[in-house]
Write a protein that holds these residues in place. Structure first.
Motif, short mmCIF file in Angstrom:
data_model
loop_
_atom_site.label_atom_id
_atom_site.label_comp_id
_atom_site.label_asym_id
_atom_site.label_seq_id
_atom_site.Cartn_x
_atom_site.Cartn_y
_atom_site.Cartn_z
N ASP A 476 0.82 -1.21 0.00
CA ASP A 476 0.00 0.00 0.00
C ASP A 476 0.86 1.26 0.00
OD1 ASP A 476 -2.16 -1.65 0.02
OD2 ASP A 476 -2.63 -1.38 2.15
N VAL A 477 1.99 1.20 0.70
CA VAL A 477 2.88 2.37 0.75
C VAL A 477 3.49 2.63 -0.62
CG1 VAL A 477 5.00 3.30 1.76
CG2 VAL A 477 3.38 2.03 3.19
N LEU A 478 3.90 1.55 -1.29
CA LEU A 478 4.49 1.71 -2.62
C LEU A 478 3.47 2.25 -3.61
CD1 LEU A 478 6.60 -1.59 -2.90
CD2 LEU A 478 7.41 0.73 -2.39
N VAL A 479 2.25 1.72 -3.56
CA VAL A 479 1.21 2.18 -4.48
C VAL A 479 0.91 3.66 -4.24
CG1 VAL A 479 -1.25 1.99 -5.05
CG2 VAL A 479 0.16 -0.08 -4.86
N ALA A 480 0.82 4.04 -2.97
CA ALA A 480 0.55 5.45 -2.66
C ALA A 480 1.67 6.35 -3.19
CB ALA A 480 0.41 5.62 -1.15
N ARG A 481 2.90 5.89 -3.05
CA ARG A 481 4.04 6.67 -3.56
C ARG A 481 3.98 6.80 -5.08
NH1 ARG A 481 7.59 10.72 -3.39
NH2 ARG A 481 9.61 10.17 -4.31
N LEU A 482 3.68 5.70 -5.75
CA LEU A 482 3.62 5.74 -7.21
C LEU A 482 2.48 6.62 -7.70
CD1 LEU A 482 4.33 2.01 -8.21
CD2 LEU A 482 5.90 3.93 -8.23
N ARG A 483 1.37 6.59 -6.98
CA ARG A 483 0.24 7.44 -7.39
C ARG A 483 0.60 8.92 -7.32
NH1 ARG A 483 -4.21 4.86 -8.57
NH2 ARG A 483 -4.68 2.82 -7.67
N GLU A 484 1.59 9.23 -6.48
CA GLU A 484 2.04 10.61 -6.40
C GLU A 484 2.95 10.98 -7.58
OE1 GLU A 484 2.28 10.77 -1.49
OE2 GLU A 484 4.09 10.89 -2.72
N ARG A 485 3.48 9.98 -8.23
CA ARG A 485 4.53 10.22 -9.22
C ARG A 485 4.13 9.89 -10.65
NH1 ARG A 485 9.07 12.79 -7.82
NH2 ARG A 485 10.33 11.40 -9.13
N LEU A 486 3.12 9.02 -10.82
CA LEU A 486 2.82 8.52 -12.15
C LEU A 486 1.33 8.62 -12.45
CD1 LEU A 486 4.94 5.23 -12.05
CD2 LEU A 486 5.57 7.37 -13.16
N ALA A 487 1.03 8.61 -13.76
CA ALA A 487 -0.38 8.57 -14.18
C ALA A 487 -1.02 7.27 -13.72
CB ALA A 487 -0.46 8.69 -15.70
N GLY A 488 -2.32 7.30 -13.53
CA GLY A 488 -3.02 6.17 -12.96
C GLY A 488 -2.84 4.88 -13.73
N TYR A 489 -2.78 4.95 -15.07
CA TYR A 489 -2.68 3.72 -15.85
C TYR A 489 -1.31 3.05 -15.70
CZ TYR A 489 -0.36 6.73 -19.36
OH TYR A 489 0.47 7.61 -20.01
N LYS A 490 -0.35 3.73 -15.09
CA LYS A 490 0.97 3.14 -14.88
C LYS A 490 1.13 2.48 -13.51
CE LYS A 490 3.15 6.58 -17.88
NZ LYS A 490 4.18 7.65 -17.99
N ILE A 491 0.12 2.57 -12.67
CA ILE A 491 0.22 2.00 -11.32
C ILE A 491 0.05 0.49 -11.40
CG2 ILE A 491 -0.69 2.06 -8.98
CD1 ILE A 491 0.53 4.70 -10.03
N PRO A 492 0.99 -0.29 -10.85
CA PRO A 492 0.88 -1.76 -10.91
C PRO A 492 -0.38 -2.27 -10.23
CG PRO A 492 3.10 -1.10 -10.29
CD PRO A 492 2.26 0.14 -10.24
N ALA A 493 -1.00 -3.27 -10.85
CA ALA A 493 -2.15 -3.92 -10.23
C ALA A 493 -1.72 -4.78 -9.05
CB ALA A 493 -2.87 -4.79 -11.27
N ARG A 494 -0.51 -5.30 -9.10
CA ARG A 494 0.05 -6.08 -8.01
C ARG A 494 1.52 -5.71 -7.87
NH1 ARG A 494 -4.60 -7.30 -8.58
NH2 ARG A 494 -5.63 -9.35 -8.28
N ILE A 495 2.02 -5.79 -6.63
CA ILE A 495 3.45 -5.63 -6.37
C ILE A 495 3.87 -6.80 -5.48
CG2 ILE A 495 5.29 -4.20 -5.39
CD1 ILE A 495 3.56 -1.75 -5.92
N TYR A 496 4.76 -7.63 -5.99
CA TYR A 496 5.21 -8.81 -5.26
C TYR A 496 6.66 -8.65 -4.85
CZ TYR A 496 1.05 -10.97 -7.30
OH TYR A 496 -0.24 -11.27 -7.67
N VAL A 497 6.96 -9.03 -3.61
CA VAL A 497 8.34 -9.02 -3.11
C VAL A 497 8.96 -10.39 -3.37
CG1 VAL A 497 9.84 -8.73 -1.11
CG2 VAL A 497 7.77 -7.33 -1.34
N VAL A 498 10.13 -10.41 -4.02
CA VAL A 498 10.84 -11.65 -4.34
C VAL A 498 12.28 -11.54 -3.86
CG1 VAL A 498 9.39 -12.22 -6.32
CG2 VAL A 498 11.43 -10.82 -6.65
#
Length: 528
Positions: A476-498
């Motif tokens: 959620d923190v990463l998504v919130a940060r990206l929403r501040e920086r990128l257009a909505g269509y560029k926000i990942p639907a999922r973010i997985y830690v590997v």
């Protein structure tokens, strides 16, 4: 001997030229000695039945024999198939079968590579054209095929037949990066190789008195071979590493005042990590790099601060490496981008909109198409693939996405297979990856596109930073940060830690398996 215009042999006769032409493992080799070894190799190949149209496969590290066999094959009208030393049995069998090689020149052993063991897993029936192995460094190795020792430099052989005059027939076969059906073979002639080498030498304004080169890329790939031929054409001394290691590369760069080198971002990262000197390479002028790994912009900035000027490049097996490069006069951010200015004044670059099929305006992303003297002859014994790759007017469809700048240069953004069309726009994964890597707790990131309920969405994979003082990245923190920086269509639907990304070793460096990442994304989404 007479040097035909456009022949490989003509590159050796560049005047004025520095001597030595090469330094292999500290041993200098003059241009006169190079020509003599080529003459000896011509006689050796002819004595072992190699003639016009025959294919000789070379499975060697960077050594004099590689260069001598290529130039000698050109004189005989034969063809060289370049085998990556990273290849294993299935890949070697595929290349030998596809090329129809009758002779394989192979190392006896090199470091941890057991060439004999790899060949033991290649069935004779899978490579019916192969007749003989020529072993460098030993009399023979255990194999299904008869072995002879490559002793062209050690004993005289009967004089070879007169040289062939046709510089427009295939002489060197590179492998492409590969598909699930196995790599294709990219055919180049003496003319395409030599013409491009001269163009690069002129574009870089090479001087035997002022310049020197470190060759640390494998000759089996266009990245390594193009640099070799270009600096030979420029009359510049070339210091050769048999295979890349950071420590000996650093030693040569430092002790010999190398001015030019080409490599991957990872190579230069490893070299810089071995020295604490603030400016370890005072004579460095042009160090061209291909960005295969995340964090390449940060690497370029660090290198610049330490006096190592990195220049973005563009190339492929089909149009050859060093097709284009950034210029010293470019702004730093532009100079380090892949792409740049074509080396040849005759080269033409255009961009085609992948949706409409029309030529794209400056600044608009699309597929890069190229017409140039460096363009390949075609895919060896594969006319269908050749027809698919070449437009009606002769432009090569690169399969790469980029944009024109409007000043004669262009920017490479990503492979077409990696580019994502999100929200109706082409998006380079690197744009989102860079933003993720700027987030706290993220050491690395990769982004791929997937079909999610009929809609193209992107999925991100991130590796946590090792810093114990940072919290692991939270979705959620990463998504919130990206929403501040990128257009909505560029926000990942999922973010997985590997823990790590799936990778493949290639001739030019370690590459991320993006297809595997897409599969992983779909598997995880399905499991949810």
């Amino acid at each position: 001997m007479r040097q035909n215009e456009g022949s490989l042999q003509s590159l050796i006769g560049t005047e004025p030229a520095a001597d030595p032409a090469f330094v292999f493992d500290g041993a200098p080799l003059s241009r006169t000695e190079l020509s003599r070894t080529i003459d000896q190799t011509v006689a050796w190949l002819a004595a072992h039945g190699v003639g016009k149209g025959d294919v000789v496969a070379i499975w060697l590290v960077n050594r004099l024999e590689w260069v001598a066999i290529l130039f000698a094959a050109a004189r005989l009208g034969a063809i060289v198939a370049a085998v990556n030393t990273r290849y294993r049995s299935a890949e070697v069998a595929h290349l030998l079968r596809l090329s129809g090689a009758k002779l394989l020149v192979v190392e006896a052993a090199f470091r941890s590579i057991d060439f004999a063991a790899i060949l033991a897993d290649v069935a004779k029936a899978d490579v019916p054209a192969l007749r003989k192995l020529a072993v460098v460094g030993a009399d023979a190795i255990p194999a299904h095929w008869p072995c002879v020792r490559f002793d062209a430099f050690d004993r005289p052989y009967p004089p070879a037949p007169p040289p062939q005059d046709d510089v427009d027939v295939p002489v060197l076969l590179y492998t492409t990066s590969g598909t699930t059906k196995g790599p294709k073979l990219v055919a180049h002639s003496q003319a395409t190789l030599a013409t491009h080498a001269v163009s690069v030498a002129r574009a870089l304004q090479l001087s035997p008195q002022r310049h020197s080169m470190l060759a640390m890329l494998p000759f089996c790939g266009t990245f390594g071979m193009t640099g070799l031929l270009a600096f030979l054409a420029g009359g510049v001394t070339i210091h050769v590493l048999d295979a890349f290691e950071a420590a000996p590369a650093l030693e040569i760069l430092s002790e010999h005042g190398i001015t030019h080198a080409f490599g991957s971002d990872e190579m230069f990262r490893r070299i810089l990590a071995l020295t604490d000197l603030p400016r370890p390479f005072p004579r460095a002028q042009v160090f061209g790099f291909a960005a295969f790994q995340p964090g390449w912009r940060e690497l370029a900035a660090e290198a610049e601060a330490r006096g190592l000027p990195l220049f973005g490049l563009y190339g492929s097996s089909e149009v050859q490496a060093l097709f284009s490069i950034g210029r010293p006069s470019d702004a730093f951010a532009d100079r380090i981008e892949g792409g740049g200015w074509p080396m040849s004044p005759e080269a033409l670059v255009r961009v085609r909109d992948t949706e409409t099929g029309a030529l794209a305006a400056h600044g608009v992303s699309g597929e890069i198409e190229i017409s140039a003297p460096s363009r390949f002859l075609g895919y060896f014994n594969n006319p269908e693939a050749t027809r698919d790759a070449i437009a009606a007017d002769g432009f090569f469809r690169t399969g790469d996405i980029g944009r024109l700048r409007g000043d004669g240069s262009f920017v490479y953004e990503t492979r077409a297979g990696d580019a994502m069309r999100l929200g109706g726009f082409l998006v380079a994964p690197g744009e989102i990856e860079d933003e993720l890597k700027a987030c706290a707790g993220v050491a690395d990131a990769q982004v791929v596109a997937v079909d999610l309920k009929g809609q193209a969405r992107c999925v991100a994979f991130v590796i946590s930073a090792q810093d114990l003082h940072e919290e692991p990245p939270q979705h959620d923190v990463l998504v919130a940060r990206l929403r501040e920086r990128l257009a909505g269509y560029k926000i990942p639907a999922r973010i997985y830690v590997v823990d790590a990304f799936p990778v493949t070793d290639s001739a030019n460096g370690v590459k991320i398996q993006r297809n595997r990442l897409r599969t992983m994304a779909m598997e995880r989404i399905a499991a949810e």
